[in-house]
Design a protein around this motif. Structure first.
Motif, PDB file in Angstrom:
ATOM      1  N   GLU A 165       6.400   6.445   6.048  1.00  0.00           N
ATOM      2  CA  GLU A 165       4.607   6.864   5.551  1.00  0.00           C
ATOM      3  C   GLU A 165       3.906   5.225   5.725  1.00  0.00           C
ATOM      4  N   ALA A 166       4.809   3.995   4.857  1.00  0.00           N
ATOM      5  CA  ALA A 166       4.115   2.810   5.171  1.00  0.00           C
ATOM      6  C   ALA A 166       3.583   2.716   6.693  1.00  0.00           C
ATOM      7  N   ASN A 199       0.315   3.990   7.363  1.00  0.00           N
ATOM      8  CA  ASN A 199      -1.080   4.027   6.868  1.00  0.00           C
ATOM      9  C   ASN A 199      -0.774   2.783   7.625  1.00  0.00           C
ATOM     10  N   ASP A 242       6.238   9.342   0.338  1.00  0.00           N
ATOM     11  CA  ASP A 242       7.696   9.424   0.715  1.00  0.00           C
ATOM     12  C   ASP A 242       8.654   8.168   0.609  1.00  0.00           C
ATOM     13  N   ARG A 243       9.917   8.729  -0.220  1.00  0.00           N
ATOM     14  CA  ARG A 243      10.947   7.617  -0.297  1.00  0.00           C
ATOM     15  C   ARG A 243      12.041   7.421   0.324  1.00  0.00           C
ATOM     16  N   SER A 264       3.636  -1.080  -5.543  1.00  0.00           N
ATOM     17  CA  SER A 264       3.657   0.359  -4.545  1.00  0.00           C
ATOM     18  C   SER A 264       4.392   1.768  -5.163  1.00  0.00           C
ATOM     19  N   SER A 265       4.044   2.472  -4.701  1.00  0.00           N
ATOM     20  CA  SER A 265       3.925   3.343  -4.857  1.00  0.00           C
ATOM     21  C   SER A 265       3.498   5.103  -3.074  1.00  0.00           C
ATOM     22  N   GLY A 266       4.172   6.282  -3.033  1.00  0.00           N
ATOM     23  CA  GLY A 266       4.074   6.684  -2.192  1.00  0.00           C
ATOM     24  C   GLY A 266       5.142   7.980  -2.464  1.00  0.00           C
ATOM     25  N   GLU A 316       0.516  -1.370  -0.080  1.00  0.00           N
ATOM     26  CA  GLU A 316       0.179   0.140   0.223  1.00  0.00           C
ATOM     27  C   GLU A 316       0.876   1.542  -0.263  1.00  0.00           C
ATOM     28  N   ARG A 317       2.084   1.139   0.437  1.00  0.00           N
ATOM     29  CA  ARG A 317       2.972   1.799   0.231  1.00  0.00           C
ATOM     30  C   ARG A 317       4.166   1.485  -0.108  1.00  0.00           C
TER      31      ARG A 317
END
Length: 315
Positions: A57-58, A61, A129-130, A125-127, A50-51
């Protein structure tokens, strides 16, 4: 010969019967382990479907979606910071063929914008926050959230720093030592044996041997968790690196050998939590609970929450 069998057969039969009774009633010989937490909903790498995996961020979430435990891995940077990352070499995650241990914290590259979910081939997944997260930031933000910390290298400095952080944030009872390697786990427990710990690969093999020889009900176990693959995902949602595990016949035989409900139920009755991973589809979540898992580890915390709400009879 007949006199030998006259004595041996009753002894073997008595042993088998006693073992079977104790397997189903472990409280007769063993006091049930008391844990500071019980987790049915575990987020693998913070919910990497999901992230972007292992980012703040993951983790945020996953907690917002109702997870009851975070699973993560950590490594040590060149300048001594404990960071959260599954891999030491960052090629898969960032596209740069460098190791965390060779870089200072400030020089760590960002994660890719899209990252494939390891246990769910073809899904990404993407987001926003990297950034590679600091373990201390995770401890700070989620002070009462149980966290399984996998140590992937036999690095005493890393192990000591993780232990010191768990003490500093008053979370030793809810921070789990995890490692595949027995030598690493031995060092973890040498540094801090107050933290609960999971089975290593060698201890898992021993567990199976004890189970199949009938000795398991008689043997004390120090571990608090068994975290293991739900083997039915092999070659379907997860393609293993090992050529042996890619063989469907071998994978099927291993599943029949290792996915034993009576074993998992026995462990649960002794207060040892059984977490099966990585379950990203309804059929796999259902199979894990039907096998006797006390918890399921997933890349999709929102989906697992939805499943548990729809299937309250398994709670």
């Amino acid at each position: 010969m007949s006199s030998f069998l006259y004595f041996v057969l009753p002894a073997v039969g008595g042993y088998a019967l006693t073992s079977m009774i104790l397997l189903k009633n472990p409280h007769i010989l063993h006091k049930r382990k008391r844990s500071a937490f019980f987790s049915r909903h575990i987020s693998h790498r913070g919910g990497s479907g999901e992230r972007i995996e292992s980012t703040m961020e993951a983790f945020t979430n996953a907690v917002e979606q109702g997870t009851e435990m975070l699973e993560l891995d950590c490594h040590l940077t060149k300048d001594g910071h404990v960071v959260v990352s599954h891999d030491d070499n960052l090629l898969r995650q960032t596209g740069y063929d460098v190791t965390i241990s060779s870089l200072d914290l400030k020089d760590l590259p960002l994660y890719k914008e899209r990252l494939e979910v390891t246990f769910y081939e073809g899904h990404y997944s993407s987001g926003a926050d990297r950034k590679i997260a600091l373990l201390e930031d995770v401890f700070k933000k989620f002070p009462r959230m149980p966290i399984s910390v996998e140590i992937k290298e036999n690095n005493k400095q890393l192990i000591t720093k993780v232990s010191d952080m768990a003490k500093r944030y008053n979370r030793e009872e809810i921070t789990v030592w995890a490692s595949v390697e027995s030598s690493i786990m031995k060092e973890c427990l040498k540094v801090n044996d107050s933290m609960p710990h999971s089975f290593t690969m060698n201890r898992g093999v021993l567990l199976l041997l004890l189970f199949y020889t009938g000795l398991l009900p008689f043997v004390p176990l120090e571990e608090s968790l068994l975290q293991f693959y739900l083997l039915r995902i092999m070659n379907r949602t997860f393609i293993p690196d090992s050529p042996i595990l890619r063989n469907r016949l071998i994978a099927s035989l291993l599943e029949k050998l290792m996915m034993r409900k009576s074993l998992f139920t026995h462990l649960a009755d002794r207060g040892i939590q059984v977490h099966l991973f990585v379950c990203n589809e309804d059929e796999d979540i259902k199979a894990a609970f039907e096998l006797g898992a006390t918890g399921v580890m997933t890349d999709y915390p929102c989906h697992l929450t939805s499943y548990l709400c729809r299937n309250r009879s398994q709670e």
